[in-house]
Design an enzyme around this catalytic site. Sequence first.
Site, mmCIF file in Angstrom:
data_model
loop_
_atom_site.group_PDB
_atom_site.id
_atom_site.type_symbol
_atom_site.label_atom_id
_atom_site.label_comp_id
_atom_site.label_asym_id
_atom_site.label_seq_id
_atom_site.Cartn_x
_atom_site.Cartn_y
_atom_site.Cartn_z
ATOM 1 N N CYS A 178 -24.116 -131.447 -62.315
ATOM 2 C CA CYS A 178 -23.845 -132.392 -63.402
ATOM 3 C C CYS A 178 -24.331 -133.762 -62.958
ATOM 4 C CB CYS A 178 -22.344 -132.491 -63.639
ATOM 5 S SG CYS A 178 -21.745 -131.398 -64.890
ATOM 6 N N ASN A 204 -26.119 -118.142 -53.556
ATOM 7 C CA ASN A 204 -24.887 -118.930 -53.654
ATOM 8 C C ASN A 204 -24.394 -119.109 -55.088
ATOM 9 O OD1 ASN A 204 -27.460 -120.418 -53.221
ATOM 10 N ND2 ASN A 204 -26.278 -122.140 -53.987
ATOM 11 N N GLY A 224 -25.872 -125.652 -42.676
ATOM 12 C CA GLY A 224 -26.874 -124.803 -43.317
ATOM 13 C C GLY A 224 -28.150 -125.554 -43.650
ATOM 14 N N THR A 225 -28.006 -126.769 -44.130
ATOM 15 C CA THR A 225 -29.187 -127.539 -44.530
ATOM 16 C C THR A 225 -30.107 -127.782 -43.338
ATOM 17 O OG1 THR A 225 -27.925 -128.613 -46.276
ATOM 18 C CG2 THR A 225 -29.925 -129.739 -45.548
ATOM 19 N N THR A 232 -26.232 -134.767 -28.546
ATOM 20 C CA THR A 232 -25.042 -134.219 -27.882
ATOM 21 C C THR A 232 -24.333 -133.246 -28.819
ATOM 22 O OG1 THR A 232 -24.804 -136.248 -26.630
ATOM 23 C CG2 THR A 232 -22.837 -134.852 -26.789
ATOM 24 N N GLN A 266 -24.137 -117.968 -47.181
ATOM 25 C CA GLN A 266 -23.045 -117.432 -48.006
ATOM 26 C C GLN A 266 -22.567 -116.069 -47.500
ATOM 27 O OE1 GLN A 266 -21.265 -118.800 -50.399
ATOM 28 N NE2 GLN A 266 -22.456 -120.678 -50.630
ATOM 29 N N HIS A 299 -18.563 -124.371 -42.761
ATOM 30 C CA HIS A 299 -17.588 -124.750 -43.797
ATOM 31 C C HIS A 299 -17.485 -123.736 -44.932
ATOM 32 C CE1 HIS A 299 -20.121 -126.544 -47.121
ATOM 33 N NE2 HIS A 299 -20.995 -126.618 -46.146
ATOM 34 N N SER A 344 -23.491 -121.612 -41.627
ATOM 35 C CA SER A 344 -22.770 -122.879 -41.758
ATOM 36 C C SER A 344 -21.268 -122.614 -41.719
ATOM 37 C CB SER A 344 -23.147 -123.528 -43.098
ATOM 38 O OG SER A 344 -22.422 -124.709 -43.285
HETATM 39 C C1 LIG Z 1 -27.218 -120.486 -49.468
HETATM 40 C C2 LIG Z 1 -26.951 -121.836 -48.906
HETATM 41 N N1 LIG Z 1 -27.821 -122.375 -48.031
HETATM 42 C C3 LIG Z 1 -27.626 -123.579 -47.479
HETATM 43 C C4 LIG Z 1 -26.523 -124.338 -47.797
HETATM 44 C C5 LIG Z 1 -26.341 -125.682 -47.156
HETATM 45 O O1 LIG Z 1 -25.343 -125.614 -46.192
HETATM 46 P P1 LIG Z 1 -24.596 -126.944 -45.671
HETATM 47 O O2 LIG Z 1 -23.693 -127.388 -46.770
HETATM 48 O O3 LIG Z 1 -23.857 -126.507 -44.454
HETATM 49 O O4 LIG Z 1 -25.639 -127.942 -45.338
HETATM 50 C C6 LIG Z 1 -25.596 -123.834 -48.714
HETATM 51 C C7 LIG Z 1 -24.429 -124.647 -49.129
HETATM 52 O O5 LIG Z 1 -24.055 -124.678 -50.288
HETATM 53 C C8 LIG Z 1 -25.812 -122.550 -49.281
HETATM 54 O O6 LIG Z 1 -24.952 -122.007 -50.160
#
Ligand SMILES: Cc1ncc(COP(=O)(O)O)c(C=O)c1O
Length: 380
Positions: free
Chosen positions: A325, A151, A71-72, A237, A179, A201, A199
């Site tokens: 935290c 999230n 996601g990032t 890759t 999400q 995971h 994403s």
């Molecule tokens: C809304 C949202 N965007 C982006 C991310 C980032 O995803 P990743 O952990 O796969 O980099 C998250 C992860 O918590 C998320 O909840």
Amino acid sequence: MKQLYIDHAATSPIDPEVMSAMVDNMLSISGNPSSVHRYGREARYALDTARAVLAASIHAKESEIVFTSGGTESDNLALLGTAYARQSEGKHIITTAIEHSAILKTAQALEKDGFEITYLPVSKNGEISLNDLQEALRPDTILVSIMYGNNEVGSRQPIQAIGLMLETHPAYFHTDAVQAYGLEELNVDELKVDLLSTSAHKLNGPHGIGFLYVRSQTRLNYTMFGGDQERKRRAGTENLPAIVGYAKAVELAEETRADKRDSYEKFKQIIISALDIAGVKYEINGTIDNSLSHILNIHFIGASVEAFLVNLDMAGVAVSSGSACMAGSIEPSHVLVAMYGEDTPVLKESLRFSFGAGLTKEDITYVADETVRIYQRIVK
Ligand SMILES: Cc1ncc(COP(=O)(O)O)c(C=O)c1O
């Protein structure tokens, strides 16, 4: 004692079927999808097959899926890629105050590089207003990036209505659906988005893999320098075992979507009625009606979040505060600050419950009972 993981919005355990699809792939395929020989062609076939599953899941074309590390990276690529491809047309971008830091910190980096960012405010329910967006739009706006569902509090944004509004504006429309993907039915044509982040995971797939949907004809600069993979949009890759696992996770998510949503809505009701019956003083952050089914964020009036988290952990229940935290000090959640301002106890008294595969009504009843018991002990 039960051990219950109620933090699936943070990350979700990998499904054994996903793992075995990945292991099969690793044991049977050794080539690089870019190689022309037989080993490469086998890898290419596995890659194409997985890509087709993922594209179909959001009603996209296979050529519109760009694999990333999650996601990032998808969010970074959407913002940086658009900004640098379109800067001659304008340097204004609109996003919201409650995005994930993958968007907010990328936006801040762009600000340092001369881009102007408008951060739309949200209501107490965690929703943006279409009027605010309409007023923020300018001729030099090149991108609007608004998350599908939050999230921390789960609030959903009116993505389809925004897509419709932007149809007559040249700005690209990106949504962070990290999400939402898996639990919500996403159709990129109905939503009229140009870019969409996901994403693996978050839906029982492996870590470190995701994709950015990029509508055909969308101009996007690459941010990673190297090979010509992913139609020159993301060098490196491809992580084939993870991609194969991602496709499996999505297939499983589609099969179980309706049941999961139904269960999670019931889980919310189990917790809420336990609180009501016990006379716990609480407020829901966000709304029940317009939120992602797996996220429930509650303000427990008068209860310190640290004490609550520690006690729940001791009772075998893992939830999250939605706040980071750091070195003993709790940073207030930027999402709750955007919803309620800085001067409110909500920031220090809120917990996020997030549900996922495998949880039962009995589990959630246990969670609800422990939550009530701990609340009554720590709030005198
Ligand atoms: C809304 C949202 N965007 C982006 C991310 C980032 O995803 P990743 O952990 O796969 O980099 C998250 C992860 O918590 C998320 O909840």
